[in-house]
Design a protein around this motif. Structure first.
Motif, PDB file in Angstrom:
ATOM      1  N   GLN A 150     -33.712   9.203  -2.867  1.00 21.18           N
ATOM      2  CA  GLN A 150     -33.030   8.542  -1.787  1.00 21.18           C
ATOM      3  C   GLN A 150     -33.867   7.324  -1.153  1.00 21.18           C
ATOM      4  O   GLN A 150     -34.998   7.406  -1.045  1.00 21.18           O
ATOM      5  CB  GLN A 150     -32.760   9.519  -0.724  1.00 21.18           C
TER       6      GLN A 150
ATOM      7  N   GLY B 210     -24.932   8.061   2.871  1.00 22.62           N
ATOM      8  CA  GLY B 210     -24.309   8.765   4.073  1.00 22.62           C
ATOM      9  C   GLY B 210     -25.291   8.897   5.043  1.00 22.62           C
ATOM     10  O   GLY B 210     -26.163   9.244   4.869  1.00 22.62           O
ATOM     11  N   GLY B 211     -24.736   8.911   6.355  1.00 21.72           N
ATOM     12  CA  GLY B 211     -25.821   9.191   7.605  1.00 21.72           C
ATOM     13  C   GLY B 211     -24.855   9.458   8.690  1.00 21.72           C
ATOM     14  O   GLY B 211     -23.718   9.432   8.756  1.00 21.72           O
ATOM     15  N   SER B 212     -25.663   9.468   9.902  1.00 18.98           N
ATOM     16  CA  SER B 212     -24.848   9.457  11.084  1.00 18.98           C
ATOM     17  C   SER B 212     -25.709   9.332  12.354  1.00 18.98           C
ATOM     18  O   SER B 212     -27.073   9.218  12.147  1.00 18.98           O
ATOM     19  CB  SER B 212     -24.336  11.015  11.381  1.00 18.98           C
TER      20      SER B 212
ATOM     21  N   ASP C 295     -34.164   6.689   2.263  1.00 13.46           N
ATOM     22  CA  ASP C 295     -33.774   7.128   3.692  1.00 13.46           C
ATOM     23  C   ASP C 295     -34.355   6.385   4.660  1.00 13.46           C
ATOM     24  O   ASP C 295     -35.479   6.031   4.653  1.00 13.46           O
ATOM     25  CB  ASP C 295     -34.814   8.850   3.517  1.00 13.46           C
TER      26      ASP C 295
ATOM     27  N   SER D 141     -34.101  16.970   1.665  1.00 13.69           N
ATOM     28  CA  SER D 141     -33.956  15.705   2.067  1.00 13.69           C
ATOM     29  C   SER D 141     -34.979  15.507   3.183  1.00 13.69           C
ATOM     30  O   SER D 141     -35.427  16.666   3.682  1.00 13.69           O
ATOM     31  CB  SER D 141     -32.658  15.011   2.685  1.00 13.69           C
TER      32      SER D 141
ATOM     33  N   ARG E 109     -27.472  11.145  15.497  1.00 14.62           N
ATOM     34  CA  ARG E 109     -27.865  12.554  15.580  1.00 14.62           C
ATOM     35  C   ARG E 109     -27.502  12.975  17.131  1.00 14.62           C
ATOM     36  O   ARG E 109     -27.545  12.272  17.818  1.00 14.62           O
ATOM     37  CB  ARG E 109     -29.400  12.590  15.092  1.00 14.62           C
TER      38      ARG E 109
ATOM     39  N   GLY F 138     -29.392   7.451  11.366  1.00 12.14           N
ATOM     40  CA  GLY F 138     -29.755   6.754  10.177  1.00 12.14           C
ATOM     41  C   GLY F 138     -28.921   7.161   8.925  1.00 12.14           C
ATOM     42  O   GLY F 138     -27.734   7.461   9.273  1.00 12.14           O
ATOM     43  N   ILE F 139     -29.605   7.301   7.928  1.00  7.74           N
ATOM     44  CA  ILE F 139     -28.560   7.052   6.644  1.00  7.74           C
ATOM     45  C   ILE F 139     -29.633   7.378   5.419  1.00  7.74           C
ATOM     46  O   ILE F 139     -30.712   7.435   5.556  1.00  7.74           O
ATOM     47  CB  ILE F 139     -27.946   5.831   6.248  1.00  7.74           C
ATOM     48  N   ALA F 140     -28.926   7.874   4.327  1.00  2.07           N
ATOM     49  CA  ALA F 140     -29.660   7.981   3.024  1.00  2.07           C
ATOM     50  C   ALA F 140     -28.821   7.461   1.837  1.00  2.07           C
ATOM     51  O   ALA F 140     -27.879   7.719   2.089  1.00  2.07           O
ATOM     52  CB  ALA F 140     -30.390   9.451   2.863  1.00  2.07           C
TER      53      ALA F 140
ATOM     54  N   ARG G 227     -33.205  19.788  -4.961  1.00  2.00           N
ATOM     55  CA  ARG G 227     -31.793  20.745  -4.435  1.00  2.00           C
ATOM     56  C   ARG G 227     -31.392  21.616  -5.642  1.00  2.00           C
ATOM     57  O   ARG G 227     -31.132  21.081  -6.732  1.00  2.00           O
ATOM     58  CB  ARG G 227     -30.591  19.945  -3.965  1.00  2.00           C
TER      59      ARG G 227
ATOM     60  N   GLN H 203     -34.593  14.847   6.168  1.00  2.00           N
ATOM     61  CA  GLN H 203     -33.857  15.043   7.704  1.00  2.00           C
ATOM     62  C   GLN H 203     -34.627  15.235   8.732  1.00  2.00           C
ATOM     63  O   GLN H 203     -34.540  14.556   9.563  1.00  2.00           O
ATOM     64  CB  GLN H 203     -32.518  15.827   7.243  1.00  2.00           C
TER      65      GLN H 203
ATOM     66  N   LYS I 215     -37.688  13.070   9.572  1.00  2.00           N
ATOM     67  CA  LYS I 215     -37.473  11.583   9.885  1.00  2.00           C
ATOM     68  C   LYS I 215     -37.067  11.743  11.400  1.00  2.00           C
ATOM     69  O   LYS I 215     -37.229  10.729  12.100  1.00  2.00           O
ATOM     70  CB  LYS I 215     -36.506  10.916   8.896  1.00  2.00           C
TER      71      LYS I 215
ATOM     72  N   ASN J 166     -23.790  17.239   8.089  1.00  2.00           N
ATOM     73  CA  ASN J 166     -24.977  17.348   8.446  1.00  2.00           C
ATOM     74  C   ASN J 166     -25.001  17.966   9.855  1.00  2.00           C
ATOM     75  O   ASN J 166     -24.333  17.571  10.531  1.00  2.00           O
ATOM     76  CB  ASN J 166     -25.585  16.010   8.561  1.00  2.00           C
TER      77      ASN J 166
HETATM   78  N1  ASP Z   1     -30.202  13.703   5.049  1.00  2.00           N
HETATM   79  C1  ASP Z   1     -28.871  13.247   4.679  1.00  2.00           C
HETATM   80  C2  ASP Z   1     -28.409  13.768   3.423  1.00  2.00           C
HETATM   81  O1  ASP Z   1     -29.441  13.889   2.498  1.00  2.00           O
HETATM   82  C3  ASP Z   1     -28.635  11.798   5.027  1.00  2.00           C
HETATM   83  C4  ASP Z   1     -28.757  11.412   6.731  1.00  2.00           C
HETATM   84  O2  ASP Z   1     -27.782  11.967   7.323  1.00  2.00           O
HETATM   85  O3  ASP Z   1     -29.454  10.604   6.520  1.00  2.00           O
HETATM   86  O4  ASP Z   1     -27.459  13.756   3.023  1.00  2.00           O
END
Ligand code: ASP
Length: 481
Positions: A249, A379-381, A251, A211, A383, A424-426, A235, A213, A216, A341
């Motif tokens: 995604q 899902g995201g968070s 993203d 990703s 950071r 953020g989130i993806a 993956r 991650q 970004k 994450n």
């Molecule tokens: N990069 C994370 C994922 O691929 C998503 C995120 O937390 O933004 O699951």
């Protein structure tokens, strides 16, 4: 989705020779025009030959009448799926032959001249019906044929509309789309990496991104503030269920935000998208209900609960958020690993536990997941942009200071050079589109999907590479015993 192709100018001015899109034919009654496309169906009735022609905009019935012997000769050998340019006269159908409610049900094209642009053998399977009934390996091998079917056309065209909607929405919200590298670095972050040998650096490898991650987050350090990307993620996981080695995604990442800001923006985007593009669908509850991880497990025994009130209704969309996940869990070997994450921030009230490396199992993360009809679609968070706190996360997972520096030194450096708080989130875009299109698996909404075992049957990949290529890369293949 109701309208598949929006109104577009076919650049026709009604003159012979200029191509007219089939959906626009009714605007040319009494005129001689040219259409181009595929022979959808052909019916030879001796004196008259009927042909349904198909282009990306629709279908039309064409007919060769006995008074055009030249045209009869031209269509004699034509078969279904040949590609033609057809010059003809757009006629109104006699009242008794009108098919109401069907595109071009009230007109037909009287064929005057046919030019064959490409012939076709009999295609490997029928595309007139639901191709999901055809052996999927055959469909994947001849994907370009499968894509011609009505349902697959709708899937790829509506996929485009969803992505365009997202892009336009986020652009209006001052986000910019930034591309991040595909050749990147292998870091122990979750799944197995796909790796690419670096010819110029024998023994070294790039990794394909699981990703974007880290990039970004580094864009937030770079002052972008509002980033998004329709991003491909790779993956190398064992094949299980409905997975693909590469998937897409949405993203996104934002600076100076709290959990509420990210949730609110994404909820609005999802609601707007469904309302505008899928008006036939009903969102069960707005605002989306929220469950803590613990509530979700207790009530639904799932961290992506299916909260639909009526599971029979294919047009019911039951979104919900799940929050307050544990940050760490134990692996099979008894070591700690992250649940979602490693770059997430703990909930503020649990930061002290992280810094002291105490009550590790009790630390909750700022992670938020969004589920739809029992599937995780995002899902995201928020950071962890404090380098000391991030270091603790890796320490808890058993990384040495040296290892942390080697793998994540660039993140630590950035977080010591003016990184704003960010989150953020993806979204798993394939899965969301699959649910919106009422498809049973993501392969149906991925134009060139691989099999569940990760093979591209059309290109015959993965495949061997030449001795010369191996030599250049300095790679010896071990023969398995
Ligand atoms: N990069 C994370 C994922 O691929 C998503 C995120 O937390 O933004 O699951």
């Amino acid at each position: 989705m109701t309208e598949i192709i929006s109104k577009q100018d076919s650049k026709s001015n009604g003159k012979i020779g200029v191509r007219v899109y089939i959906k626009d034919l009714s605007g040319h009654i009494g005129e001689e025009i040219t259409i181009s496309g595929w022979v959808d169906v052909r019916r030879d009735q001796g004196k008259m030959v009927f042909m349904d022609m198909r282009d990306m905009t629709g279908k039309v019935q064409c007919v060769v009448l006995p008074n055009h012997p030249e045209a009869i000769e031209q269509v004699k050998d034509v078969r279904t799926e040949w590609v033609l340019s057809v010059k003809g006269l757009v006629n109104k159908r006699p009242e008794r032959n009108v098919k109401a409610g069907v595109l071009n049900g009230d007109i037909e094209l009287e064929i005057l001249h046919v030019e064959v642009l490409n012939k076709s053998y009999t295609i490997p399977f029928d595309i007139g019906g639901d191709t999901r009934e055809i052996n999927e390996e055959v469909r994947l091998k001849y994907r370009y044929v499968d894509l011609r079917s009505d349902r697959m056309q709708k899937n790829i065209r509506n996929r485009h509309k969803v992505i365009k909607f997202i892009r336009d929405f986020l652009d209006t919200e001052s986000f910019i789309e930034v591309e991040t590298p595909i050749l990147t670095k292998s870091t122990p972050e979750g799944s197995r990496d796909y790796v690419v040998p670096a010819r110029l650096y024998p023994g070294k490898f790039y990794a394909l991104p699981q990703s974007p991650q880290q990039y970004k987050q580094l864009l937030m350090t770079g002052g972008v503030e509002k980033y998004f990307q329709i991003a491909r993620c790779m993956r190398d996981e064992d094949t299980r269920g409905d997975r693909q080695p590469e998937f897409t995604q949405l993203d996104l990442e934002m600076s100076f935000v709290k959990r509420e800001d990210v949730i609110e923006l994404n909820e609005k985007l999802l609601i707007d998208l469904v309302t505008k593009l899928y008006p036939e669908k009903k969102i069960q509850q707005i605002p989306f209900p929220r469950f803590t991880y613990q509530e979700a497990m207790e009530k639904y025994n799932s961290d992506k609960p299916d909260v639909r009130e009526n599971k029979e209704d294919p047009n019911l969309l039951a979104f919900c958020w799940v929050i307050d996940f544990p940050f760490f869990e134990k692996t099979d070997t008894g070591a700690w690993t992250f649940t979602h994450n490693p770059f997430s921030r703990p909930k503020p009230e649990h930061l002290e536990w992280l810094m002291n490396k105490e009550n590790i199992g009790g630390i909750l993360t700022s992670q938020y997941d969004v589920a739809l009809n029992g599937m995780e679609i995002g899902g995201g968070s928020i950071r962890n942009h404090n380098p000391k706190a991030l270091e603790k996360v890796f320490e808890i997972m058993g990384h040495s200071l040296e290892g942390i520096q080697k793998n994540f030194g660039h993140m630590m450096a950035a977080f010591s050079l003016g990184t704003p708080p960010h989150g953020g989130i993806a979204w798993g875009l394939d899965r969301l589109i699959m649910l919106l299109q009422n498809e049973p698996n993501i392969r149906e909404v991925i134009p060139f999907a691989k099999t569940g075992e990760g093979k591209d049957l059309m290109m015959d990949s993965p495949s061997e590479i030449s001795e010369m290529q191996l030599l250049e890369l300095g790679i010896n293949i071990k023969k398995s015993s």
